[in-house]
Design a protein around this motif. Structure first.
Motif, PDB file in Angstrom:
ATOM      1  N   ASN A  35      69.806  31.082  72.404  1.00 50.61           N
ATOM      2  CA  ASN A  35      69.925  31.146  73.838  1.00 50.61           C
ATOM      3  C   ASN A  35      68.772  31.307  74.801  1.00 50.61           C
ATOM      4  N   ARG A  36      67.895  32.466  74.219  1.00 52.79           N
ATOM      5  CA  ARG A  36      66.847  32.867  74.878  1.00 52.79           C
ATOM      6  C   ARG A  36      65.836  32.179  74.822  1.00 52.79           C
ATOM      7  N   LEU A  37      65.893  31.149  73.750  1.00 47.22           N
ATOM      8  CA  LEU A  37      64.513  30.179  73.683  1.00 47.22           C
ATOM      9  C   LEU A  37      64.830  28.920  74.184  1.00 47.22           C
ATOM     10  N   ASN A  38      66.037  28.738  75.180  1.00 49.83           N
ATOM     11  CA  ASN A  38      66.557  27.406  75.881  1.00 49.83           C
ATOM     12  C   ASN A  38      65.226  27.143  76.828  1.00 49.83           C
ATOM     13  N   ASP A  39      64.763  28.205  77.460  1.00 46.80           N
ATOM     14  CA  ASP A  39      63.654  28.266  78.615  1.00 46.80           C
ATOM     15  C   ASP A  39      62.454  27.561  78.224  1.00 46.80           C
ATOM     16  N   TYR A  40      62.211  27.624  76.768  1.00 48.49           N
ATOM     17  CA  TYR A  40      60.791  27.225  76.332  1.00 48.49           C
ATOM     18  C   TYR A  40      60.982  26.075  75.364  1.00 48.49           C
ATOM     19  N   LYS A  41      62.114  25.755  74.935  1.00 50.08           N
ATOM     20  CA  LYS A  41      62.051  24.644  73.725  1.00 50.08           C
ATOM     21  C   LYS A  41      61.968  23.078  74.232  1.00 50.08           C
ATOM     22  N   TYR A  42      61.950  22.903  75.738  1.00 47.25           N
ATOM     23  CA  TYR A  42      61.571  21.662  76.116  1.00 47.25           C
ATOM     24  C   TYR A  42      60.348  21.523  76.528  1.00 47.25           C
ATOM     25  N   ASP A  43      59.367  22.574  76.861  1.00 48.79           N
ATOM     26  CA  ASP A  43      58.158  22.414  77.233  1.00 48.79           C
ATOM     27  C   ASP A  43      57.229  22.869  76.210  1.00 48.79           C
ATOM     28  N   ASN A  44      57.775  23.305  75.252  1.00 50.24           N
ATOM     29  CA  ASN A  44      56.839  23.860  74.011  1.00 50.24           C
ATOM     30  C   ASN A  44      57.506  23.265  72.541  1.00 50.24           C
ATOM     31  N   GLN A  45      56.617  23.624  71.538  1.00 46.98           N
ATOM     32  CA  GLN A  45      57.114  23.239  70.082  1.00 46.98           C
ATOM     33  C   GLN A  45      57.534  24.362  69.575  1.00 46.98           C
ATOM     34  N   LEU A  46      59.029  24.567  69.478  1.00 46.44           N
ATOM     35  CA  LEU A  46      59.408  25.700  68.611  1.00 46.44           C
ATOM     36  C   LEU A  46      59.858  25.381  67.041  1.00 46.44           C
ATOM     37  N   ILE A  47      59.064  26.071  66.397  1.00 44.69           N
ATOM     38  CA  ILE A  47      59.137  25.838  64.592  1.00 44.69           C
ATOM     39  C   ILE A  47      60.112  27.147  64.255  1.00 44.69           C
ATOM     40  N   LEU A  48      61.066  26.863  63.890  1.00 39.65           N
ATOM     41  CA  LEU A  48      61.859  27.980  63.332  1.00 39.65           C
ATOM     42  C   LEU A  48      61.781  27.859  61.766  1.00 39.65           C
ATOM     43  N   VAL A  49      61.413  28.693  61.015  1.00 37.67           N
ATOM     44  CA  VAL A  49      61.404  28.662  59.194  1.00 37.67           C
ATOM     45  C   VAL A  49      62.418  29.589  58.851  1.00 37.67           C
ATOM     46  N   ASN A  50      63.444  28.992  58.132  1.00 31.87           N
ATOM     47  CA  ASN A  50      64.413  29.633  57.539  1.00 31.87           C
ATOM     48  C   ASN A  50      63.934  29.922  56.372  1.00 31.87           C
ATOM     49  N   ASP A  51      63.603  31.522  56.059  1.00 35.22           N
ATOM     50  CA  ASP A  51      62.946  31.718  54.566  1.00 35.22           C
ATOM     51  C   ASP A  51      63.922  32.184  53.641  1.00 35.22           C
ATOM     52  N   GLY A  52      64.700  31.272  53.241  1.00 34.07           N
ATOM     53  CA  GLY A  52      65.565  31.524  52.019  1.00 34.07           C
ATOM     54  C   GLY A  52      66.863  32.183  52.442  1.00 34.07           C
ATOM     55  N   SER A  53      67.443  32.248  53.716  1.00 31.79           N
ATOM     56  CA  SER A  53      68.400  33.052  54.291  1.00 31.79           C
ATOM     57  C   SER A  53      69.829  32.378  53.216  1.00 31.79           C
ATOM     58  N   ARG A  54      70.838  33.481  53.002  1.00 35.68           N
ATOM     59  CA  ARG A  54      71.929  33.207  52.566  1.00 35.68           C
ATOM     60  C   ARG A  54      73.204  33.681  53.162  1.00 35.68           C
ATOM     61  N   ASP A  55      73.108  33.728  54.732  1.00 35.95           N
ATOM     62  CA  ASP A  55      74.137  34.024  55.599  1.00 35.95           C
ATOM     63  C   ASP A  55      74.686  33.163  56.541  1.00 35.95           C
ATOM     64  N   GLY A  56      74.123  31.678  56.329  1.00 34.80           N
ATOM     65  CA  GLY A  56      74.813  30.698  57.267  1.00 34.80           C
ATOM     66  C   GLY A  56      73.725  30.251  58.211  1.00 34.80           C
ATOM     67  N   THR A  57      72.479  30.828  57.874  1.00 34.51           N
ATOM     68  CA  THR A  57      71.416  30.427  58.889  1.00 34.51           C
ATOM     69  C   THR A  57      70.921  28.880  58.772  1.00 34.51           C
ATOM     70  N   ARG A  58      71.089  28.434  57.310  1.00 36.01           N
ATOM     71  CA  ARG A  58      70.636  27.018  57.398  1.00 36.01           C
ATOM     72  C   ARG A  58      71.603  26.175  58.089  1.00 36.01           C
ATOM     73  N   GLU A  59      72.803  26.481  57.864  1.00 36.82           N
ATOM     74  CA  GLU A  59      73.877  25.407  58.579  1.00 36.82           C
ATOM     75  C   GLU A  59      73.740  25.696  60.358  1.00 36.82           C
ATOM     76  N   PHE A  60      73.601  26.793  60.812  1.00 36.16           N
ATOM     77  CA  PHE A  60      73.475  27.194  62.150  1.00 36.16           C
ATOM     78  C   PHE A  60      72.436  26.425  62.634  1.00 36.16           C
ATOM     79  N   LEU A  61      71.176  26.500  62.009  1.00 31.41           N
ATOM     80  CA  LEU A  61      69.768  25.938  62.550  1.00 31.41           C
ATOM     81  C   LEU A  61      69.960  24.325  62.465  1.00 31.41           C
ATOM     82  N   ASN A  62      70.728  23.874  61.532  1.00 30.00           N
ATOM     83  CA  ASN A  62      70.758  22.343  61.444  1.00 30.00           C
ATOM     84  C   ASN A  62      71.576  21.899  62.361  1.00 30.00           C
ATOM     85  N   ALA A  63      72.387  22.559  63.181  1.00 29.28           N
ATOM     86  CA  ALA A  63      73.001  22.224  64.363  1.00 29.28           C
ATOM     87  C   ALA A  63      72.538  22.268  65.600  1.00 29.28           C
TER      88      ALA A  63
END
Length: 228
Positions: A22-50
């Motif tokens: 939500n806080r990144l919404n102000d930045y993600k259209y003007d900039n390149q946002l690269i999020l690296v899921n570093d082997g999370s096992r808590d549902g992070t992969r599924e959330f980010l894929n959406a």
């Protein structure tokens, strides 16, 4: 508004992710946002894929913050990189005011300003001690070498030839900046430290690795100067 690449390593932060996105919404259209899921096992992969308008990278296992940043660097497509953590300890609501000040040849390093006066903890003491040791080793007077927020020209960051796997990444970046005698501007960043109970990932054992990295790089510089 300048456009930059923002790299954010993520590890088991599913409770923080909705607020982060939500806080990144102000930045993600003007900039390149690269999020690296570093082997999370808590549902992070599924959330980010959406999510949309983000560059998402997944590590199949936890490789460490340094490894996550090095992976993300391969995807950067802007002249300037901003490194931040995804744990919301620093206030990212007003990053645009900081982005506006960026010169493509500048290096900007944050220093954390706690939001409370009484902010003492073993982690805080450890950070201060490591910062002091770094300044003594490299003859500098930085306020917070371990701060996660760093803004560095992409070319410069890649030329640092980073090899850190974990939290020692911050030390390696700062040490190699010192070795190359590059100019750094420090900016104060509002900061709310969380505890281990709240999900803090840094451990006392990481301090040993950080210390080893800063001493090792300083020793390498000393030997190079001695035999050149």
């Amino acid at each position: 508004m300048k456009s930059i690449s923002i790299i954010i390593p993520i590890y088991n932060e599913i409770e923080k992710l909705p607020q982060l996105i939500n806080r990144l919404n102000d930045y993600k259209y003007d900039n390149q946002l690269i999020l690296v899921n570093d082997g999370s096992r808590d549902g992070t992969r599924e959330f980010l894929n959406a999510q949309s308008n983000l560059v998402i990278i997944h590590h199949d296992k936890n490789l460490g913050k340094g490894s996550a940043v090095r992976t993300a660097l391969k995807k950067v497509n802007h002249q300037t990189v901003m490194l931040i953590d995804g744990d919301l300890e620093i206030n990212i609501k007003n990053l645009n005011s900081l982005i506006k000040t960026i010169d493509k040849n500048q290096i900007i390093v944050g220093y954390r300003v706690p939001n409370t006066i009484n902010n003492f903890s073993l982690i805080e003491f450890g950070n201060s001690t490591l910062n002091l040791i770094f300044n003594l080793l490299y003859s500098t007077n930085y306020k917070d070498v371990l701060c996660c927020l760093k803004i560095i020209p992409t070319k410069v960051l890649k030329e640092l030839d980073l090899d850190s796997k974990g939290f020692e990444l911050e030390t390696e970046i700062m040490a190699k900046i010192c070795i190359k005698n590059l100019n750094v501007i420090e900016k104060d960043i509002p900061y709310k430290r969380r505890t281990n109970k709240d999900g803090k990932k840094l451990r006392i054992t990481d301090s040993y690795v950080i210390l080893k990295k800063m001493i090792g790089l300083r020793l390498r510089l000393f030997l190079k100067q001695s035999f050149s």
